[in-house]
Design an enzyme around this catalytic site. Structure first.
Site, PDB file in Angstrom:
ATOM      1  N   CYS A 155      22.693  10.825  36.445  1.00 38.34           N
ATOM      2  CA  CYS A 155      22.836  11.209  37.956  1.00 38.34           C
ATOM      3  C   CYS A 155      23.630  12.347  37.844  1.00 38.34           C
ATOM      4  O   CYS A 155      24.380  12.630  36.747  1.00 38.34           O
ATOM      5  CB  CYS A 155      23.769  10.276  38.631  1.00 38.34           C
ATOM      6  SG  CYS A 155      22.701   8.694  39.110  1.00 38.34           S
ATOM      7  N   ARG A 201      24.182   0.134  40.831  1.00 42.09           N
ATOM      8  CA  ARG A 201      23.598   0.292  39.740  1.00 42.09           C
ATOM      9  C   ARG A 201      24.472   0.736  38.490  1.00 42.09           C
ATOM     10  O   ARG A 201      24.060   1.381  37.705  1.00 42.09           O
ATOM     11  CB  ARG A 201      22.290   1.121  39.586  1.00 42.09           C
ATOM     12  CG  ARG A 201      21.086   0.380  40.354  1.00 42.09           C
ATOM     13  CD  ARG A 201      19.936   1.041  39.987  1.00 42.09           C
ATOM     14  NE  ARG A 201      18.762   0.639  40.628  1.00 42.09           N
ATOM     15  CZ  ARG A 201      18.215   1.130  41.763  1.00 42.09           C
ATOM     16  NH1 ARG A 201      18.396   2.468  42.166  1.00 42.09           N
ATOM     17  NH2 ARG A 201      17.111   0.306  42.333  1.00 42.09           N
ATOM     18  N   ARG A 251       9.741  -5.312  44.367  1.00 40.79           N
ATOM     19  CA  ARG A 251      10.626  -6.612  45.159  1.00 40.79           C
ATOM     20  C   ARG A 251       9.802  -6.969  46.657  1.00 40.79           C
ATOM     21  O   ARG A 251       9.755  -7.953  46.989  1.00 40.79           O
ATOM     22  CB  ARG A 251      11.918  -6.076  45.688  1.00 40.79           C
ATOM     23  CG  ARG A 251      12.688  -6.947  46.465  1.00 40.79           C
ATOM     24  CD  ARG A 251      14.081  -6.657  46.808  1.00 40.79           C
ATOM     25  NE  ARG A 251      15.153  -6.671  45.714  1.00 40.79           N
ATOM     26  CZ  ARG A 251      15.389  -5.457  44.924  1.00 40.79           C
ATOM     27  NH1 ARG A 251      15.061  -4.570  45.244  1.00 40.79           N
ATOM     28  NH2 ARG A 251      16.237  -5.609  44.032  1.00 40.79           N
ATOM     29  N   TYR A 252       9.015  -5.881  47.065  1.00 40.13           N
ATOM     30  CA  TYR A 252       8.465  -6.315  48.039  1.00 40.13           C
ATOM     31  C   TYR A 252       6.818  -5.831  47.955  1.00 40.13           C
ATOM     32  O   TYR A 252       6.498  -5.038  47.067  1.00 40.13           O
ATOM     33  CB  TYR A 252       8.528  -5.059  49.285  1.00 40.13           C
ATOM     34  CG  TYR A 252      10.318  -5.172  49.624  1.00 40.13           C
ATOM     35  CD1 TYR A 252      10.788  -6.193  50.565  1.00 40.13           C
ATOM     36  CD2 TYR A 252      11.084  -4.141  49.219  1.00 40.13           C
ATOM     37  CE1 TYR A 252      12.015  -6.435  50.708  1.00 40.13           C
ATOM     38  CE2 TYR A 252      12.428  -4.390  49.553  1.00 40.13           C
ATOM     39  CZ  TYR A 252      13.079  -5.317  50.078  1.00 40.13           C
ATOM     40  OH  TYR A 252      14.239  -5.448  50.622  1.00 40.13           O
ATOM     41  N   CYS A 288      28.773   7.557  41.574  1.00 41.22           N
ATOM     42  CA  CYS A 288      29.679   7.031  42.535  1.00 41.22           C
ATOM     43  C   CYS A 288      30.240   5.757  42.220  1.00 41.22           C
ATOM     44  O   CYS A 288      29.837   5.158  41.537  1.00 41.22           O
ATOM     45  CB  CYS A 288      28.912   6.774  43.959  1.00 41.22           C
ATOM     46  SG  CYS A 288      27.763   8.220  44.438  1.00 41.22           S
ATOM     47  N   ASP A 302      21.832  -5.902  51.439  1.00 47.46           N
ATOM     48  CA  ASP A 302      20.816  -6.261  50.422  1.00 47.46           C
ATOM     49  C   ASP A 302      21.148  -7.759  50.012  1.00 47.46           C
ATOM     50  O   ASP A 302      22.638  -7.659  49.658  1.00 47.46           O
ATOM     51  CB  ASP A 302      20.575  -5.307  49.402  1.00 47.46           C
ATOM     52  CG  ASP A 302      19.481  -4.522  49.166  1.00 47.46           C
ATOM     53  OD1 ASP A 302      18.238  -5.413  49.240  1.00 47.46           O
ATOM     54  OD2 ASP A 302      19.348  -3.492  49.070  1.00 47.46           O
ATOM     55  N   ARG A 306       5.326  -2.038  48.155  1.00 46.22           N
ATOM     56  CA  ARG A 306       5.922  -0.919  47.672  1.00 46.22           C
ATOM     57  C   ARG A 306       6.572  -1.208  46.192  1.00 46.22           C
ATOM     58  O   ARG A 306       7.030  -2.441  46.250  1.00 46.22           O
ATOM     59  CB  ARG A 306       6.933  -0.118  48.611  1.00 46.22           C
ATOM     60  CG  ARG A 306       7.968  -1.130  49.142  1.00 46.22           C
ATOM     61  CD  ARG A 306       8.563  -0.589  50.675  1.00 46.22           C
ATOM     62  NE  ARG A 306       9.418  -1.338  51.278  1.00 46.22           N
ATOM     63  CZ  ARG A 306       9.142  -2.456  51.973  1.00 46.22           C
ATOM     64  NH1 ARG A 306       7.958  -3.027  52.061  1.00 46.22           N
ATOM     65  NH2 ARG A 306      10.434  -3.030  52.488  1.00 46.22           N
ATOM     66  N   LYS A 331      16.293  -6.843  51.730  1.00 46.26           N
ATOM     67  CA  LYS A 331      17.116  -6.198  52.725  1.00 46.26           C
ATOM     68  C   LYS A 331      16.881  -6.473  54.064  1.00 46.26           C
ATOM     69  O   LYS A 331      15.946  -6.590  54.409  1.00 46.26           O
ATOM     70  CB  LYS A 331      16.852  -4.439  52.636  1.00 46.26           C
ATOM     71  CG  LYS A 331      17.902  -3.624  53.177  1.00 46.26           C
ATOM     72  CD  LYS A 331      17.332  -2.221  52.848  1.00 46.26           C
ATOM     73  CE  LYS A 331      17.605  -1.800  51.659  1.00 46.26           C
ATOM     74  NZ  LYS A 331      16.312  -1.770  50.606  1.00 46.26           N
ATOM     75  N   ASP A 375      27.170  -3.194  48.443  1.00 43.31           N
ATOM     76  CA  ASP A 375      26.824  -4.426  47.730  1.00 43.31           C
ATOM     77  C   ASP A 375      28.050  -4.880  46.687  1.00 43.31           C
ATOM     78  O   ASP A 375      29.067  -4.194  46.568  1.00 43.31           O
ATOM     79  CB  ASP A 375      25.897  -3.878  46.721  1.00 43.31           C
ATOM     80  CG  ASP A 375      24.549  -3.391  47.474  1.00 43.31           C
ATOM     81  OD1 ASP A 375      23.991  -4.317  48.368  1.00 43.31           O
ATOM     82  OD2 ASP A 375      23.903  -2.404  47.187  1.00 43.31           O
ATOM     83  N   CYS A 404      28.461   2.389  43.050  1.00 39.27           N
ATOM     84  CA  CYS A 404      27.049   2.294  43.118  1.00 39.27           C
ATOM     85  C   CYS A 404      26.760   0.710  42.644  1.00 39.27           C
ATOM     86  O   CYS A 404      27.515   0.204  41.779  1.00 39.27           O
ATOM     87  CB  CYS A 404      26.769   3.293  41.892  1.00 39.27           C
ATOM     88  SG  CYS A 404      25.163   3.200  41.458  1.00 39.27           S
TER      89      CYS A 404
END
Length: 350
Positions: A103, A112, A90-91, A107, A308, A94, A315, A271, A110
């Site tokens: 996981c 995702r 995205r950037y 959560c 985001d 990085r 972000k 989000d 989440c």
């Protein structure tokens, strides 16, 4: 009280964490979004408290099946920026590397949640090598963020292989891991896992914690094991209604993190993931909370409040500003932590 093993939806009733009459409800939720709790997380839940902040984060509930019009399956636009499997770019400087979608816990908020816990859960060896090749061929990539899923569920040997491969890419400077493991399953933070993170390049670990009750003695021992190995620790927190949307709770969390050598890094506005409306605060409420902490706790304890932008646009900080232009020009108005306004002179002319 359950102390060992991983709890799935069918275990929650027998563990006393969910009333028997809710089994059908949580089974329907589990049909859409993955469910898992570790023994450490389950032990923190107070079954007698219907508003328990730990249960709210990990125990499925009916409102997750209520999807608002503005919620999205991919709220931060990962797919838009994924040139090869396992990579999100995205950037410019990085990339995210996602070797697994597993996981230790899932959560309920989440971003995702549509993909974690689903098959294929692991990035195959050929796809992983293709991801490494993508990084090798782009000298502008300065940092790799290993995320998922949770990379710390991988065996130490596999973690060591990833670190070693990235360590040999000349133009990389930083390897960062994002993980919930030290908080949700601290027994995994073994000497072997810590050793697997050893590299010549800078290695950072960013842990996810949302409530001060999560920072148990065993969790602090796991974090200390990482910090004593020379690994800088940062934290991410998601602002969640009914969990931590309270200045005293956030203050206790951030103080406890810093005292454990973890620098609060980001406070995320929740989000627009599907079925998470009941978790989201308003942005104005979040700004008020963050401003209320200023002047009361050390700057070390204050993360950046970020959003985001939906759709993959990046972000951005959304903390309310303390400085505004004076009416009529000719200077500035600065508001102190107590809410008192002060005049500040105009910018110098050059």
């Amino acid at each position: 009280m359950v102390r060992t093993g991983t709890l799935r939806e069918q275990d929650l009733v027998s563990a006393g964490l969910v009333e028997a009459g809710r089994l059908e409800e949580i089974t329907r939720v589990a049909g859409k979004f993955a469910v898992a709790l570790t023994a450490d997380v389950a032990a923190l839940i107070d079954p007698a408290n219907p508003a328990d902040p730990i249960a709210a984060q990990f125990v499925p509930s009916g409102p997750e099946l209520e999807v608002a019009d503005d919620e999205r399956a991919d709220p931060i636009g990962d797919a838009r920026w994924s040139p090869v499997p396992g990579i999100v770019h995205r950037y410019p400087d990085r990339v995210l590397l996602k070797p697994t979608l597993l996981c230790p816990v899932y959560c309920r908020f989440c971003f995702r949640r549509e993909v974690v816990g689903k098959r294929p859960a692991m990035l195959g060896q050929s796809a992983l090598e293709r991801a490494f090749q993508y990084i090798r061929r782009r000298p502008e990539i300065w940092e790799v963020i290993v995320t998922g899923g949770d990379p710390f569920v991988l065996a130490p040997r596999r973690l060591a292989d990833i670190v070693s491969t990235l360590d040999q890419i000349a133009h990389l400077a930083v390897i960062r891991f994002h993980t919930r493991v030290p908080v949700a399953d601290p027994r995994r933070v073994t000497p072997a896992l810590v050793e697997a993170l050893a590299a010549e390049k800078a290695v950072y670990v960013v842990v996810h914690a949302n409530h001060p009750r999560e920072l148990t003695p065993r969790v602090k021992e796991a974090l200390t094991r990482l910090s004593r190995a020379g690994i800088p620790l940062l934290s991410q927190t998601v602002l969640l209604r009914g969990v931590n949307d309270d200045a005293a709770v956030l203050e206790a969390l951030f103080r406890s993190l810093v005292a454990t050598r973890v620098k609060p890094y980001y406070l995320h506005h929740a989000d627009l993931a599907r079925g998470t409306t009941h978790f989201r605060t308003g942005i104005a409420a979040g700004q008020h909370l963050v401003r209320s902490l200023r002047g009361h706790i050390s700057g070390l304890c204050q993360p950046t409040y970020v959003l985001d932008i939906p759709g993959g646009y990046g972000k951005v900080p959304i903390t309310a500003g303390a400085v505004s232009a004076a009416v009529g020009g000719g200077g500035w108005i600065v508001e102190d932590p107590a809410g008192v306004q002060h005049a500040y002179p105009a910018d110098p002319e050059h």
